[in-house]
Write an enzyme that holds these catalytic residues in place. Sequence first.
Site, PDB file in Angstrom:
ATOM      1  CD  GLU A  30      20.493  35.059  55.605  1.00  0.00           C
ATOM      2  OE1 GLU A  30      19.221  35.547  54.846  1.00  0.00           O
ATOM      3  OE2 GLU A  30      21.045  34.117  56.293  1.00  0.00           O
ATOM      4  CG  PHE A  50      19.175  20.560  55.204  1.00  0.00           C
ATOM      5  CD1 PHE A  50      18.381  20.815  55.056  1.00  0.00           C
ATOM      6  CD2 PHE A  50      20.121  20.964  56.424  1.00  0.00           C
ATOM      7  CE1 PHE A  50      17.350  22.231  56.056  1.00  0.00           C
ATOM      8  CE2 PHE A  50      19.545  22.695  57.318  1.00  0.00           C
ATOM      9  CZ  PHE A  50      18.296  22.553  57.468  1.00  0.00           C
ATOM     10  CD  GLN A  51      20.368  24.755  55.746  1.00  0.00           C
ATOM     11  OE1 GLN A  51      21.470  25.157  56.065  1.00  0.00           O
ATOM     12  NE2 GLN A  51      18.985  26.205  56.035  1.00  0.00           N
ATOM     13  CE  LYS A  69      30.197  22.317  59.446  1.00  0.00           C
ATOM     14  NZ  LYS A  69      28.735  21.590  60.111  1.00  0.00           N
ATOM     15  CG  MET A 117       8.507  56.016  40.994  1.00  0.00           C
ATOM     16  SD  MET A 117       8.620  57.448  40.104  1.00  0.00           S
ATOM     17  CE  MET A 117      10.465  57.874  40.343  1.00  0.00           C
TER      18      MET A 117
END
Lengths: 565, 163
Positions: free
Chosen positions: A43, A105-106, A155, A473
């Site tokens: 993502e 959940f999630q 949802k 760097m």
Amino acid sequence: MIVRSLQDEGVEYIYGYPGGAALHIYDALFRQDKVKHVLVRHEQAATHMADGYARATGKAGVVLVTSGPGATNAVTGIATAFMDSIPMVVLCGQVPTTLIGEDAFQETDMMGVSRPIVKHNLSVRDPQKIPEIIKTAFYLAQSGRPGPVVVDIPKDMTTPNERYEYVYPKKIKLRSYNPPVRGHAGQIKKAVDLMLAAKRPVIYAGGGVILGRASAELTEMTRLLGFPITNTLMGIGCYPATDKQHLGWLGMHGTYEANMAMHHSDLIIAIGARFDDRVTNATEKFCPGAKIIHVDIDPASISKTVEVDVPIVGPVDSVLKDMLALIKEAKAAVDEDALSAWWRQIDEWRKVHGMRYHKDENGPIKPQEVIEALYQVTKGDAYVTSDVGQHQMFAAQYYKFDKPNRWINSGGLGTMGFGLPAAMGIKLNFPDEEVVCVTGEGSIQMNIQELSTCKQYGLPVKIVNLNNQALGMVKQWQDMNYESRHSQSYMESLPDFMKLVDAYGHVGITVKKREELIPALEKAFAMKDRLVFLDIYVDPTEHVYPMQVARGSMKDMWLSKTERV
Amino acid sequence: MRRIISVLLENEPGALSRVVGLFSQRNYNIETLTVAPTEDPTLSRLTVMTTGSDRVIEQITKQLNKLIEVVKLVDLTEGAHIERELMLIKVKATGSQRAEIKRTVDIFRGQIVDVTSTVYTVQLVGNSDKLDAFIQAIGTGCIMEVVRSGVSGIARGEKVLSL
Ligand SMILES: Cc1ncc(C[n+]2csc(CCOP(=O)(O)OP(=O)(O)O)c2C)c(N)n1
Ligand SMILES: [Mg+2]
């Protein structure tokens, strides 16, 4: 409702990754073909793809992710966009409202997590309001000082068999949000008077000029006045880099002449820049003799780190137009004598360092010469994205950008892993343009999995890996500040990039000798429809110079490993 | 410098957390914070008492203004204004102390709003200095619990903070 809103907003591509809480939306996407979805492999890459698109076009990029881990994976990309004021709309799935707060959940409180790294976030609590919320998200992301907007979508707000009346609003008005539309006329007049009286002026332009699409106005004004101009890392391309009035960019790794001109100036005209610490160095030592004019759309940027004398809040394009009009009708002209003396001084400074670097004909390839070769082969006209590290600074220093929106990098957050997905987002939307990602062997591995997305969607970007076999760097800082104790800045067991690239179905070319460099680049760019990964071995001991001395003023710099001024 | 910033905020879920978050994120002080809906149910009024240099205060007001849900704000300390804080304080009150405490409460124009044989609960309204002075006068030894509302404020005269 969500997909229809995106259609009506004119969105062509969205970048995302599905999951439980977003499945209703994914199903709606499946049943239409106006809005096309790009499936990334992580993502974070979706956000950087949207970001790359936004930086190249000025329009908001759109991301769709699921709740919980999908949303948290997007956080780095949202923060990256936030720091550089990039317009973006991120649609996040969420557990149903009936489960919110139950550690379902999630479930992640994405409103809370994203709060400090968004311009605004909105939560859908009534499906009827979806079109209005989506429109508001785009309006906020793209107006005023742009930025990312997160929309949290439980949802049960997208249940497919529920039906609502759908109207996509044409305009949104918010009583609490009124971005400025013009600068204050009196302040602009004051600024122009100062400009015409200045003896050692310098224009300091930032990313705001690019975001505010004001390059043409800035260029016209700069030429009309004959003033020297420097820009920030984010402002690269806002004024043609090859023009003689351009001093290069300023700050930590800016040119000697730009930093010297700033330090010794009597008037700084800051336009769409924010006096960031990577520019000013120690603020208490910042440009002691200068009066400061500051044009910015965000009042909070003004006098945040450095006190300014003439603040002007407004969109840069409109303010510059107003300034131009005043300059043209002014009776007084600029102080030509003072200005030519100032230019003589600047030309002296130009000779001091001149972006030289040491090249040993028998030694390893220098990273700087790779960028010079890239500039030559692409005729200076490519979209160049970069990751973060020495390669980023070399790319910004040695590729001369004459156009805005072509230098694409994560300046504010400094996000390794940004370069490849950003390049993908640009290539997808500009298939006929050359898009190059300049990266390092450290950064590229932070989103290397996107080579798979490139295969799926046929995205023939070119990857130039400045392989110095180190987190260069970090190593440079350790050389300079920690007596070369290279704590964890070496990458042992680097992958065989040729095999890796081959496994993803792309072309790889390794370059170890100087004479192979140009032919390899030419070969890569001749393969129009293939992604080519150039693994170029460069001098691992090279440092980026000039480099400002920590906590010094703008004029305190290292010009090489041994010369300090 | 001590400042009282008064804010009209959209009365929406999450709006308050943005204000509070802003203060911690940017390292600004919150001394006290009060918030409640106004006569217009779509708006909340929030009063924050903070301290900082002029530069910091300017940034605070600008950053607050940048929050999308902030409709309007004013720094009350820039002009003449009235500020009040409410305190409920529970003190041990036995024997000879009872009369003594009662006298102090009267001097400060407070009210005893609840009584048991050993405890007084006192209500006191005033500016923060007055409440501090009361606590001093009564002595920390007998204080059982202190509840303060935080500062609320309003401008004097015709000036109003409204849409
Ligand atoms: C996500 C992330 N982690 C850590 C850093 C700190 N950091 C800045 S530059 C750098 C080294 C980058 O190495 P490489 O990509 O090989 O580039 P080089 O400097 O060698 O050109 C690191 C670790 C960062 N900017 N971003
Ligand atoms: Mg490296």
